[in-house]
Design a protein around this motif. Sequence first.
Motif, mmCIF file in Angstrom:
data_model
loop_
_atom_site.group_PDB
_atom_site.id
_atom_site.type_symbol
_atom_site.label_atom_id
_atom_site.label_comp_id
_atom_site.label_asym_id
_atom_site.label_seq_id
_atom_site.Cartn_x
_atom_site.Cartn_y
_atom_site.Cartn_z
ATOM 1 N N GLU A 1 0.822 -1.208 -0.176
ATOM 2 C CA GLU A 1 0.028 -0.023 0.017
ATOM 3 C C GLU A 1 0.898 1.231 0.095
ATOM 4 O OE1 GLU A 1 -3.210 2.208 2.827
ATOM 5 O OE2 GLU A 1 -2.728 0.113 3.293
ATOM 6 N N TRP A 2 1.758 1.162 0.644
ATOM 7 C CA TRP A 2 2.958 2.389 0.921
ATOM 8 C C TRP A 2 3.729 2.523 -0.370
ATOM 9 C CZ3 TRP A 2 2.871 6.455 3.885
ATOM 10 C CH2 TRP A 2 2.244 6.494 4.985
ATOM 11 N N PHE A 3 3.918 1.390 -1.082
ATOM 12 C CA PHE A 3 4.509 1.534 -2.500
ATOM 13 C C PHE A 3 3.694 2.272 -3.577
ATOM 14 C CE2 PHE A 3 5.484 -0.419 -6.520
ATOM 15 C CZ PHE A 3 6.891 0.046 -6.768
ATOM 16 N N GLU A 4 2.663 1.696 -3.388
ATOM 17 C CA GLU A 4 1.493 2.686 -4.392
ATOM 18 C C GLU A 4 1.366 4.105 -4.151
ATOM 19 O OE1 GLU A 4 0.417 1.240 -7.248
ATOM 20 O OE2 GLU A 4 1.421 -0.591 -6.638
ATOM 21 N N LEU A 5 1.376 4.358 -2.881
ATOM 22 C CA LEU A 5 1.230 5.809 -2.541
ATOM 23 C C LEU A 5 2.432 6.391 -2.748
ATOM 24 C CD1 LEU A 5 -0.574 5.356 1.071
ATOM 25 C CD2 LEU A 5 -1.562 6.371 -1.046
ATOM 26 N N ALA A 6 3.650 5.819 -2.271
ATOM 27 C CA ALA A 6 4.960 6.654 -2.647
ATOM 28 C C ALA A 6 5.217 6.680 -4.205
ATOM 29 C CB ALA A 6 6.239 5.991 -2.064
ATOM 30 N N LYS A 7 4.712 6.187 -5.043
ATOM 31 C CA LYS A 7 4.727 6.319 -6.545
ATOM 32 C C LYS A 7 3.992 7.661 -7.052
ATOM 33 C CE LYS A 7 3.232 2.338 -8.125
ATOM 34 N NZ LYS A 7 2.825 1.524 -9.127
ATOM 35 N N ASN A 8 3.215 8.072 -6.167
ATOM 36 C CA ASN A 8 2.367 9.027 -6.519
ATOM 37 C C ASN A 8 2.446 10.533 -5.734
ATOM 38 O OD1 ASN A 8 0.981 7.623 -8.724
ATOM 39 N ND2 ASN A 8 -0.144 6.715 -6.818
ATOM 40 N N GLU A 9 3.138 10.355 -4.584
ATOM 41 C CA GLU A 9 3.039 11.569 -3.742
ATOM 42 C C GLU A 9 4.430 11.161 -2.849
ATOM 43 O OE1 GLU A 9 0.407 13.878 -0.518
ATOM 44 O OE2 GLU A 9 -0.397 12.381 -1.561
ATOM 45 N N ASP A 10 5.122 12.598 -2.371
ATOM 46 C CA ASP A 10 6.226 12.430 -1.552
ATOM 47 C C ASP A 10 5.757 12.181 -0.118
ATOM 48 O OD1 ASP A 10 8.665 12.616 -0.494
ATOM 49 O OD2 ASP A 10 9.113 14.826 -0.787
ATOM 50 N N TYR A 11 6.183 11.094 0.582
ATOM 51 C CA TYR A 11 6.000 10.908 1.879
ATOM 52 C C TYR A 11 7.134 10.842 2.719
ATOM 53 C CZ TYR A 11 0.916 9.782 0.928
ATOM 54 O OH TYR A 11 -0.348 9.973 0.510
ATOM 55 N N GLY A 12 8.053 11.306 2.270
ATOM 56 C CA GLY A 12 9.508 11.351 3.047
ATOM 57 C C GLY A 12 10.415 10.228 2.538
ATOM 58 N N PHE A 13 9.679 9.418 1.758
ATOM 59 C CA PHE A 13 10.576 8.042 1.260
ATOM 60 C C PHE A 13 10.048 7.749 -0.073
ATOM 61 C CE2 PHE A 13 7.796 6.627 4.908
ATOM 62 C CZ PHE A 13 6.958 6.393 4.300
ATOM 63 N N SER A 14 11.033 7.634 -1.093
ATOM 64 C CA SER A 14 10.768 7.392 -2.190
ATOM 65 C C SER A 14 10.302 5.928 -2.537
ATOM 66 C CB SER A 14 12.198 7.338 -3.099
ATOM 67 O OG SER A 14 12.823 6.392 -2.896
ATOM 68 N N SER A 15 9.675 5.624 -3.719
ATOM 69 C CA SER A 15 8.957 4.389 -4.046
ATOM 70 C C SER A 15 10.160 3.254 -4.321
ATOM 71 C CB SER A 15 8.100 4.542 -5.543
ATOM 72 O OG SER A 15 9.002 4.919 -6.415
ATOM 73 N N LYS A 16 11.515 3.916 -4.703
ATOM 74 C CA LYS A 16 12.592 2.952 -4.880
ATOM 75 C C LYS A 16 12.808 2.387 -3.388
ATOM 76 C CE LYS A 16 16.716 1.142 -6.199
ATOM 77 N NZ LYS A 16 17.027 0.711 -4.870
ATOM 78 N N LEU A 17 12.941 3.335 -2.436
ATOM 79 C CA LEU A 17 13.033 2.620 -0.999
ATOM 80 C C LEU A 17 12.097 1.876 -0.517
ATOM 81 C CD1 LEU A 17 14.973 3.062 1.350
ATOM 82 C CD2 LEU A 17 13.672 4.928 2.189
ATOM 83 N N VAL A 18 10.896 2.115 -0.933
ATOM 84 C CA VAL A 18 9.948 1.302 -0.413
ATOM 85 C C VAL A 18 9.973 -0.078 -1.191
ATOM 86 C CG1 VAL A 18 7.356 0.676 -0.091
ATOM 87 C CG2 VAL A 18 8.207 3.009 0.174
ATOM 88 N N SER A 19 10.378 0.140 -2.392
ATOM 89 C CA SER A 19 10.656 -1.342 -3.076
ATOM 90 C C SER A 19 11.687 -2.187 -2.520
ATOM 91 C CB SER A 19 10.760 -0.887 -4.494
ATOM 92 O OG SER A 19 11.242 -2.099 -5.129
ATOM 93 N N ASP A 20 12.748 -1.599 -1.888
ATOM 94 C CA ASP A 20 13.807 -2.140 -1.307
ATOM 95 C C ASP A 20 13.307 -2.785 -0.004
ATOM 96 O OD1 ASP A 20 15.804 -1.738 -3.198
ATOM 97 O OD2 ASP A 20 16.373 0.277 -2.310
ATOM 98 N N TRP A 21 12.519 -2.271 0.593
ATOM 99 C CA TRP A 21 11.789 -2.758 2.041
ATOM 100 C C TRP A 21 11.174 -3.974 1.563
ATOM 101 C CZ3 TRP A 21 9.520 2.465 4.062
ATOM 102 C CH2 TRP A 21 10.558 3.249 4.416
ATOM 103 N N ARG A 22 10.334 -3.927 0.369
ATOM 104 C CA ARG A 22 9.444 -4.965 0.095
ATOM 105 C C ARG A 22 10.326 -6.145 -0.248
ATOM 106 N NH1 ARG A 22 5.055 -3.982 -4.695
ATOM 107 N NH2 ARG A 22 7.138 -3.587 -5.714
ATOM 108 N N SER A 23 11.428 -5.982 -0.898
ATOM 109 C CA SER A 23 12.063 -7.151 -1.322
ATOM 110 C C SER A 23 12.944 -7.667 -0.211
ATOM 111 C CB SER A 23 13.187 -6.644 -2.437
ATOM 112 O OG SER A 23 12.700 -6.082 -3.545
#
Length: 525
Positions: free
Chosen positions: A100-122
């Motif tokens: 859910e946070w990955f999808e949000l981070a792709k569209n808006e700046d929440y203080g961490f990038s979608s790339k970082l959330v992708s790393d967390w997910r991996s």
Amino acid sequence: MKGYIDYLISLDAEIQREIERDVLGIKVPCLATRYKKWMITIDEKTENVANAYISYIKSADKQLFSSEEDFFELLPQKIVAGDIKGVSSLFDKYLDVVNEWFELAKNEDYGFSSKLVSDWRSAFRNYRRFIEEWVLPKISGKKCDISVMQEANVYKQLFAGEEFLHWLRTTDEKGKASAQSYISRLKRLNRTLSQAISAKAQTLQGGLFNLIPIFLKAKEEEKVVNLLTLLEGFLKYAIDNNDSHWMPIPSLRDSLSALRKYAEYITKEFINGDSTDEEDPEEETIDVGRLGITGVINTYDYQTIENNFRFRLITQNRMSEGKDVFFPISIINRLFRLSSKAIAKHVERKDDYKWFNRWIDDCIAETQVMTDKGSFILAELSENDTIVINPTTKEVTVTLLDGTTARMLTQTEEATAPARFMEISQLCKIHIDHTPLICNLLSENISNLPAMVRLTEIIREVAKENNLSIVRDNFSTIASKVMKSEKHIVEMLEIIPTLKNELEFIRSKSTLCLMAATYNLRKKK
């Protein structure tokens, strides 16, 4: 402003969650050593990648996961129970949060990038494979203890060891090798003394230092302080008497230095004022007779005394329905700690908690000590053998700067009565007395204490909103509710500069004096 308020409340919650996790022995990630070994040997990752994955999991846990349903508290419970479906469901639930946070981070700046959330997910997906493909098959159909899976010698575990190491490197500014040596010395000390006691009575399943989280969980903070003080006294006795039975004298000295620094860390980072100095405990924290040191003279150096009396000061909450102004020192302690971490808007406030700790140290240094050779302040006593207690005769002496000794005196509950010789058997039987009484000092100086008055109003309001009477048993709950107050949290941090001035004013108008606990408790009644 709403976003900043949420940030402050979540930051304080994160600080408290880390403390509670240490107390409960919750590790992030669970089985981290095994997981890293699995990644390198079985999953064929490099050590750098393995370290990065563990870092990603910690970061995701801190940024995304709620403390109300703690993943890393629930996971080991389900593993131990062999609950395969429960483990799978748990991972599904928390991976949904990450997605859910990955999808949000792709569209808006929440203080961490979608790339970082992708790393967390991996990393989280990889950790799931480790748990489901390697850990669960290992324990299928067997009774399992997580500590066995970790292949951990309980005596090599140190409560809040990683956090203490970080504190040594950052706050205490120790080098990497020096900081690590402190950890090693403490683990050796824990093993040596715990095995000696357990050999005579099987009562220390996880070692002496495992008692710390047990006491903290039970909100028995004074027992933590007493345990550390007792161990310091034992080491000092062995060194002074050239007793190398436990380990060589140089090693004992090294262990004593490490223990004192560990005691400083524990009292500053884990003692929140949830206990109180209103009671006079009679029971020993542990039976030191099993170490063969019963009846010995207890000698305390200044640093040991400072750690011990710090506990006395930060538990002296003075709050009750009938008081004009409260002295909520445990809440003040938390506010200063939060302020030093919440520096997004006020970088200059990063040292607020250091300021508060120095204020406490100054109060201790100025505390009066009455003796048969006159009155002194603690800072005027020798740093070595500062206070000496004979538990058999209950005689208490202090060592002056010139090396001579004097017998300690105490006032009684009657202000006009002559002082008597201090007669106590343990350091915890010495309290710190305020003259004038702190409640009277505050009431008589209301016009000089606007921040204290405002804090009092906030505490009353929050307690009323939550149907909590202002009595000692509710202090810890009230403090938590106050720190979660969206309405007041920003205002409380904004008045810290004024609070500093008022704390200094209170110090300038107060005289602190060491007093036998028996008389001090009678005086308050």
